[in-house]
Design an enzyme around this catalytic site. Structure first.
Site, PDB file in Angstrom:
ATOM      1  N   ARG A 170     -21.099  25.564  20.428  1.00 33.65           N
ATOM      2  CA  ARG A 170     -20.032  24.769  21.035  1.00 33.65           C
ATOM      3  C   ARG A 170     -18.697  24.870  20.296  1.00 33.65           C
ATOM      4  NH1 ARG A 170     -21.116  18.711  19.747  1.00 33.65           N
ATOM      5  NH2 ARG A 170     -22.014  18.852  17.697  1.00 33.65           N
ATOM      6  N   ARG A 174     -10.780  31.248  20.383  1.00 30.79           N
ATOM      7  CA  ARG A 174      -9.670  31.416  21.339  1.00 30.79           C
ATOM      8  C   ARG A 174      -8.640  32.412  20.853  1.00 30.79           C
ATOM      9  NH1 ARG A 174      -8.363  25.608  21.179  1.00 30.79           N
ATOM     10  NH2 ARG A 174      -9.930  24.746  22.573  1.00 30.79           N
ATOM     11  N   ARG A 247     -31.046  14.308  10.616  1.00 26.90           N
ATOM     12  CA  ARG A 247     -30.191  14.560   9.461  1.00 26.90           C
ATOM     13  C   ARG A 247     -29.334  13.313   9.347  1.00 26.90           C
ATOM     14  NH1 ARG A 247     -30.062  17.092   4.830  1.00 26.90           N
ATOM     15  NH2 ARG A 247     -28.058  17.986   4.271  1.00 26.90           N
ATOM     16  N   ARG A 278     -16.364  16.611   5.250  1.00 26.60           N
ATOM     17  CA  ARG A 278     -15.012  16.368   5.737  1.00 26.60           C
ATOM     18  C   ARG A 278     -14.446  15.072   5.185  1.00 26.60           C
ATOM     19  NH1 ARG A 278     -16.929  16.399  12.088  1.00 26.60           N
ATOM     20  NH2 ARG A 278     -18.607  14.897  11.849  1.00 26.60           N
ATOM     21  N   GLU A 298     -17.355  12.254   4.117  1.00 28.75           N
ATOM     22  CA  GLU A 298     -18.634  12.283   4.845  1.00 28.75           C
ATOM     23  C   GLU A 298     -19.604  13.234   4.136  1.00 28.75           C
ATOM     24  OE1 GLU A 298     -17.942  12.429   9.103  1.00 28.75           O
ATOM     25  OE2 GLU A 298     -19.755  13.628   9.354  1.00 28.75           O
ATOM     26  N   TYR A 346     -28.541  14.917  20.802  1.00 28.25           N
ATOM     27  CA  TYR A 346     -27.131  14.641  20.518  1.00 28.25           C
ATOM     28  C   TYR A 346     -26.386  14.571  21.859  1.00 28.25           C
ATOM     29  CZ  TYR A 346     -22.395  14.785  18.913  1.00 28.25           C
ATOM     30  OH  TYR A 346     -21.081  14.449  18.702  1.00 28.25           O
ATOM     31  N   ASP A 348     -22.533  13.567  23.540  1.00 27.40           N
ATOM     32  CA  ASP A 348     -21.171  13.075  23.384  1.00 27.40           C
ATOM     33  C   ASP A 348     -21.046  11.791  24.186  1.00 27.40           C
ATOM     34  OD1 ASP A 348     -19.794  14.798  21.651  1.00 27.40           O
ATOM     35  OD2 ASP A 348     -19.609  16.325  23.214  1.00 27.40           O
TER      36      ASP A 348
HETATM   37  P1  FAD Z   1     -26.016   4.084  19.585  1.00 24.95           P
HETATM   38  O1  FAD Z   1     -24.552   3.986  19.451  1.00 24.95           O
HETATM   39  O2  FAD Z   1     -26.795   4.560  18.414  1.00 24.95           O
HETATM   40  O3  FAD Z   1     -26.551   2.637  20.035  1.00 24.95           O
HETATM   41  C1  FAD Z   1     -27.903   2.247  19.922  1.00 24.95           C
HETATM   42  C2  FAD Z   1     -27.928   0.789  19.466  1.00 24.95           C
HETATM   43  O4  FAD Z   1     -29.264   0.312  19.514  1.00 24.95           O
HETATM   44  C3  FAD Z   1     -27.450   0.604  18.016  1.00 24.95           C
HETATM   45  O5  FAD Z   1     -26.412  -0.339  17.968  1.00 24.95           O
HETATM   46  C4  FAD Z   1     -28.699   0.101  17.300  1.00 24.95           C
HETATM   47  O6  FAD Z   1     -28.410  -0.825  16.270  1.00 24.95           O
HETATM   48  C5  FAD Z   1     -29.476  -0.544  18.426  1.00 24.95           C
HETATM   49  N1  FAD Z   1     -30.902  -0.628  18.174  1.00 24.95           N
HETATM   50  C6  FAD Z   1     -31.735   0.392  17.861  1.00 24.95           C
HETATM   51  N2  FAD Z   1     -32.989  -0.084  17.674  1.00 24.95           N
HETATM   52  C7  FAD Z   1     -32.937  -1.415  17.882  1.00 24.95           C
HETATM   53  C8  FAD Z   1     -33.898  -2.447  17.820  1.00 24.95           C
HETATM   54  N3  FAD Z   1     -35.176  -2.219  17.484  1.00 24.95           N
HETATM   55  N4  FAD Z   1     -33.519  -3.711  18.090  1.00 24.95           N
HETATM   56  C9  FAD Z   1     -32.215  -4.002  18.417  1.00 24.95           C
HETATM   57  N5  FAD Z   1     -31.257  -3.052  18.478  1.00 24.95           N
HETATM   58  C10 FAD Z   1     -31.626  -1.769  18.216  1.00 24.95           C
HETATM   59  N6  FAD Z   1     -19.252  11.692  20.612  1.00 24.95           N
HETATM   60  C11 FAD Z   1     -18.072  12.022  21.179  1.00 24.95           C
HETATM   61  O7  FAD Z   1     -17.937  12.020  22.406  1.00 24.95           O
HETATM   62  N7  FAD Z   1     -16.985  12.347  20.380  1.00 24.95           N
HETATM   63  C12 FAD Z   1     -17.069  12.372  19.015  1.00 24.95           C
HETATM   64  O8  FAD Z   1     -16.073  12.677  18.337  1.00 24.95           O
HETATM   65  C13 FAD Z   1     -18.308  12.029  18.409  1.00 24.95           C
HETATM   66  N8  FAD Z   1     -18.433  12.052  17.076  1.00 24.95           N
HETATM   67  C14 FAD Z   1     -19.647  11.787  16.515  1.00 24.95           C
HETATM   68  C15 FAD Z   1     -19.761  11.852  15.122  1.00 24.95           C
HETATM   69  C16 FAD Z   1     -20.981  11.618  14.519  1.00 24.95           C
HETATM   70  C17 FAD Z   1     -21.093  11.677  13.031  1.00 24.95           C
HETATM   71  C18 FAD Z   1     -22.124  11.359  15.326  1.00 24.95           C
HETATM   72  C19 FAD Z   1     -23.477  11.175  14.691  1.00 24.95           C
HETATM   73  C20 FAD Z   1     -22.019  11.251  16.702  1.00 24.95           C
HETATM   74  C21 FAD Z   1     -20.784  11.469  17.313  1.00 24.95           C
HETATM   75  N9  FAD Z   1     -20.610  11.352  18.697  1.00 24.95           N
HETATM   76  C22 FAD Z   1     -19.409  11.688  19.265  1.00 24.95           C
HETATM   77  C23 FAD Z   1     -21.705  10.872  19.578  1.00 24.95           C
HETATM   78  C24 FAD Z   1     -21.674   9.339  19.813  1.00 24.95           C
HETATM   79  O9  FAD Z   1     -21.837   8.687  18.580  1.00 24.95           O
HETATM   80  C25 FAD Z   1     -22.793   8.941  20.795  1.00 24.95           C
HETATM   81  O10 FAD Z   1     -22.576   9.572  22.036  1.00 24.95           O
HETATM   82  C26 FAD Z   1     -22.931   7.434  21.057  1.00 24.95           C
HETATM   83  O11 FAD Z   1     -22.814   6.661  19.915  1.00 24.95           O
HETATM   84  C27 FAD Z   1     -24.291   7.165  21.685  1.00 24.95           C
HETATM   85  O12 FAD Z   1     -24.406   5.825  22.113  1.00 24.95           O
HETATM   86  P2  FAD Z   1     -25.855   5.189  22.288  1.00 24.95           P
HETATM   87  O13 FAD Z   1     -25.650   3.868  22.929  1.00 24.95           O
HETATM   88  O14 FAD Z   1     -26.771   6.159  22.922  1.00 24.95           O
HETATM   89  O15 FAD Z   1     -26.426   5.019  20.789  1.00 24.95           O
HETATM   90  N1  UDP Z   2     -19.015  24.079  11.831  1.00 24.58           N
HETATM   91  C1  UDP Z   2     -18.659  24.974  10.849  1.00 24.58           C
HETATM   92  N2  UDP Z   2     -17.451  24.820  10.223  1.00 24.58           N
HETATM   93  C2  UDP Z   2     -16.600  23.822  10.531  1.00 24.58           C
HETATM   94  C3  UDP Z   2     -16.962  22.910  11.551  1.00 24.58           C
HETATM   95  C4  UDP Z   2     -18.190  23.059  12.182  1.00 24.58           C
HETATM   96  O1  UDP Z   2     -19.405  25.874  10.542  1.00 24.58           O
HETATM   97  O2  UDP Z   2     -15.521  23.731   9.919  1.00 24.58           O
HETATM   98  C5  UDP Z   2     -20.349  24.245  12.483  1.00 24.58           C
HETATM   99  C6  UDP Z   2     -21.438  23.431  11.775  1.00 24.58           C
HETATM  100  O3  UDP Z   2     -22.644  24.177  11.820  1.00 24.58           O
HETATM  101  C7  UDP Z   2     -21.554  22.189  12.618  1.00 24.58           C
HETATM  102  C8  UDP Z   2     -21.308  22.759  14.022  1.00 24.58           C
HETATM  103  O4  UDP Z   2     -20.322  23.776  13.814  1.00 24.58           O
HETATM  104  O5  UDP Z   2     -22.822  21.577  12.493  1.00 24.58           O
HETATM  105  C9  UDP Z   2     -20.811  21.749  15.037  1.00 24.58           C
HETATM  106  O6  UDP Z   2     -19.641  21.150  14.537  1.00 24.58           O
HETATM  107  P1  UDP Z   2     -18.870  19.996  15.273  1.00 24.58           P
HETATM  108  O7  UDP Z   2     -17.653  19.696  14.486  1.00 24.58           O
HETATM  109  O8  UDP Z   2     -18.726  20.362  16.695  1.00 24.58           O
HETATM  110  O9  UDP Z   2     -19.916  18.798  15.245  1.00 24.58           O
HETATM  111  P2  UDP Z   2     -19.933  17.355  14.613  1.00 24.58           P
HETATM  112  O10 UDP Z   2     -20.529  17.523  13.256  1.00 24.58           O
HETATM  113  O11 UDP Z   2     -18.526  16.845  14.573  1.00 24.58           O
HETATM  114  O12 UDP Z   2     -20.823  16.597  15.519  1.00 24.58           O
END
Ligand code: FAD
Ligand code: UDP
Length: 366
Positions: A170, A174, A247, A278, A298, A346, A348
């Protein structure tokens, strides 16, 4: 008696509860955390909205989803353009003409394509078997070694030769001078933070925080006709087939008495030797002009049961276990599984909203 007990006040649970309530259903939302919004939670600290569980940038190409979120918040014009730092060198991401120019001095798309194709020719594999081979096929040795290998190996705690290639599929490549990380049509950050957006969805709906479903599962189940479960699917079944692996991450946040620490919201550290992947400078997500700043480093981390699950490890071993849990889930009549943890995938944010909207529509039409 409630129509729905929604376990989890994250994005999935909140969209579901909002839509079900709108359709006249009575919902109770519980979350084990002391706040709503799940992983998109932002906390206001001295006027800066801190992304507590990692940086979140909303992006989508789906107009309906874009219009949907805009009901709950006004989105700013933030465009994600991370900078990658390798030792003392700085490069633009995603891989684009700015990156190629900084690396090799090439100026035109044709020169860049020629340069990359020469590099690729030395290592090209018809069927790339792992992430390293996939990256070499895509961008060649220089970019792989400076911008991908170190970052990826610390992010996942594994050699790039042991990782599946889909992880980097992903990342756009470009041949234009365009530093926008995403290809999507719409992008931005909700003004005032994601928490406010979720609070707006949950307005008028009963929410109980610091409430773990499993501490009183029987009582909760008896309170509602249907449970909408957004927690970990393996936990729901008491890990009967074993725990699904993730992870994890550790965030180290610092408040600094400087106006501008790094000049960009996201700077990736791509060499293996720097232990974090980062640094996020939160104020730049919102063009905030305050006199001080807040940054978050992070650090990727090995996950063990009880740690915050961030990235699912969707390898063959875990997917086999997941499919067994899915078989159990398919037999449930009064439980709906939704969101990233119940699907062990995973997603978004825009995917989560779309899924929640489809799920609630189907559920409420029964
Ligand atoms: P969650 O937000 O995890 O909600 C689940 C909830 O359930 C939590 O609040 C938890 O406490 C609760 N829960 C779980 N078990 C129990 C229980 N037993 N009792 C009561 N409550 C419970 N997406 C993007 O579009 N753009 C981004 O830039 C982006 N960046 C990200 C960066 C990181 C580091 C990560 C890990 C993800 C990122 N995402 C991003 C994805 C985004 O975080 C998710 O799409 C979104 O949070 C998912 O929502 P959810 O409701 O499925 O899960
Ligand atoms: N990645 C990389 N170099 C970078 C940024 C990302 O090699 O500077 C790779 C890395 O393997 C990462 C994947 O691209 O797990 C996806 O990165 P992205 O930033 O899309 O995911 P995020 O960690 O923000 O969910």
């Amino acid at each position: 008696m409630y129509d729905y007990l929604v376990v989890g006040a994250g994005l999935f649970g909140s969209v579901f509860a909002y839509e079900a309530s709108r359709r006249g259903k009575k919902c109770l939302v519980i979350d084990k955390r002391n706040h709503v919004a799940g992983n998109i939670y932002t906390k206001e600290v001295n006027g800066i909205n801190v992304h507590e569980y990692g940086a979140h940038i909303f992006h989508t190409s789906n107009k309906e989803i874009w219009e949907y979120v805009n009901q709950f918040a006004e989105f700013n014009r933030y465009t994600n353009s991370p900078v990658a730092r390798y030792k003392d060198e700085l490069y633009n991401l995603p891989f684009n003409m700015n990156t190629f120019h900084a690396l090799w001095g090439v100026k035109t798309p044709e020169e860049a394509k020629e340069y990359i194709s020469r590099q690729i020719a030395n290592t090209y594999k018809e069927e790339p078997a792992n992430l390293e081979e996939q990256a070499l096929n895509l961008v060649g040795k220089d970019i792989y070694e400076k911008l991908i290998k170190g970052y990826t190996e610390k992010q996942w705690g594994k050699q790039a030769t042991e990782l599946p290639s889909f992880i980097i599929k992903r990342l756009p490549v470009r041949f234009t001078y365009d530093n926008n990380y995403f290809n999507d049509k719409y992008q931005g950050i909700p003004e005032g933070g994601y928490t406010k957006m979720i609070e707006k969805m949950l307005e008028g709906i009963e929410v109980r925080l610091n409430t773990d479903y499993f501490s009183h599962k029987k009582e909760f189940d008896a309170m509602a006709h249907t449970v909408v479960y957004t927690g970990m699917i393996d936990q729901y079944y008491e890990y009967c087939y074993g725990a699904l692996e993730y992870r994890s991450l550790r965030f180290e946040t610092e408040q600094l008495p400087v106006e501008n620490y790094q000049g960009n919201a996201v700077v990736n550290y791509t060499e293996y030797e720097v232990p974090y992947t980062r640094i996020i400078e939160h104020k730049h997500f919102e063009f905030n002009t305050s006199k001080e700043t807040i940054i978050t480093r992070e650090y990727p981390k090995t996950w063990k049961l009880g740690d915050e699950p961030y990235y699912p490890i969707n390898d063959e071993k875990n997917m086999n276990v997941f499919s067994k849990y899915q078989e159990l889930a398919a037999k449930e009549t009064n439980v709906i599984f939704g969101g990233r943890l119940a699907n062990y995938q995973y997603f978004d944010m825009h995917n989560v909203i779309e899924k929640a909207l489809n799920t609630v529509k189907e559920a409420c039409s029964k």
